[in-house]
Scaffold this motif. Structure first.
Motif, short mmCIF file in Angstrom:
data_model
loop_
_atom_site.label_atom_id
_atom_site.label_comp_id
_atom_site.label_asym_id
_atom_site.label_seq_id
_atom_site.Cartn_x
_atom_site.Cartn_y
_atom_site.Cartn_z
N MET A 253 10.32 -9.14 40.53
CA MET A 253 10.27 -8.10 41.19
C MET A 253 10.03 -8.14 42.90
O MET A 253 9.94 -9.35 43.31
CB MET A 253 8.76 -7.49 40.82
CG MET A 253 7.91 -7.42 41.39
SD MET A 253 6.43 -6.29 41.08
CE MET A 253 5.85 -7.34 39.46
N LEU B 30 2.93 -1.18 40.02
CA LEU B 30 3.46 -1.32 38.64
C LEU B 30 3.35 0.13 37.96
O LEU B 30 2.58 0.55 37.85
CB LEU B 30 3.09 -2.75 37.94
CG LEU B 30 4.29 -3.70 39.05
CD1 LEU B 30 3.77 -4.78 37.67
CD2 LEU B 30 5.86 -3.65 38.79
N LEU C 127 10.82 -0.43 35.77
CA LEU C 127 10.04 -1.70 36.87
C LEU C 127 11.15 -0.95 38.17
O LEU C 127 11.82 0.06 38.45
CB LEU C 127 11.08 -2.77 36.40
CG LEU C 127 10.48 -3.36 35.24
CD1 LEU C 127 11.37 -4.70 34.55
CD2 LEU C 127 8.92 -4.23 35.62
N ALA D 60 13.89 -5.79 39.94
CA ALA D 60 13.06 -6.47 38.84
C ALA D 60 13.61 -7.07 37.75
O ALA D 60 14.37 -6.47 37.32
CB ALA D 60 11.21 -5.76 38.24
N SER E 123 12.63 -8.13 33.19
CA SER E 123 11.46 -8.28 32.58
C SER E 123 11.90 -8.76 31.47
O SER E 123 13.12 -8.99 30.61
CB SER E 123 11.32 -6.57 31.43
OG SER E 123 9.93 -6.81 31.10
#
Length: 85
Positions: free
Chosen positions: A1, A8, A12, A16, A18
Motif C-alpha cells: 500500500m 484501512l 484497499l 495496494a 491484497s
C-alpha cells in the motif's frame, strides 16, 4: 500500500495489493478461532519498504512474499491481538 495511506477500510487504497494468505485465498480473513476454543494470539506486522512495489502477483504464497520483501525493509512495527473462540 502507498506510504500516504493512513487507514484501512473495506476497500484497499489505490496502489495496494491484497496477496494470498496462509490458508490459500487472497485477502485477509481476520481472526477465525473455532467456537469455544482457547484464545488465539495474532501478531500483526507492518513493514516500510524502500520500493513502491515488489512486483509480485497476488497469488504469491506468503513465505515467498516475505522472502522477497526481506531485502527491502527500512523499518517495521508489530502489535499483538488476542481473539477468543
Amino acid at each position: 500500500m502507498p506510504a500516504t495511506a493512513t487507514v484501512l477500510g473495506d476497500t484497499l487504497p489505490p496502489g495496494a495489493v491484497s496477496g494470498a494468505e496462509d490458508a490459500g485465498p487472497p485477502g485477509y480473513l481476520g481472526p477465525c478461532p473455532p467456537a469455544r476454543d482457547r484464545p488465539h494470539r495474532y501478531r500483526i506486522s507492518v513493514h516500510a519498504l524502500d520500493t513502491p512495489s515488489l512486483a509480485l502477483p497476488a497469488a504469491t504464497p506468503p513465505d515467498v512474499a516475505a522472502f522477497t520483501l526481506s531485502g527491502h525493509v527500512l523499518a517495521y512495527g508489530q502489535t499483538a491481538a488476542v481473539a477468543a473462540g
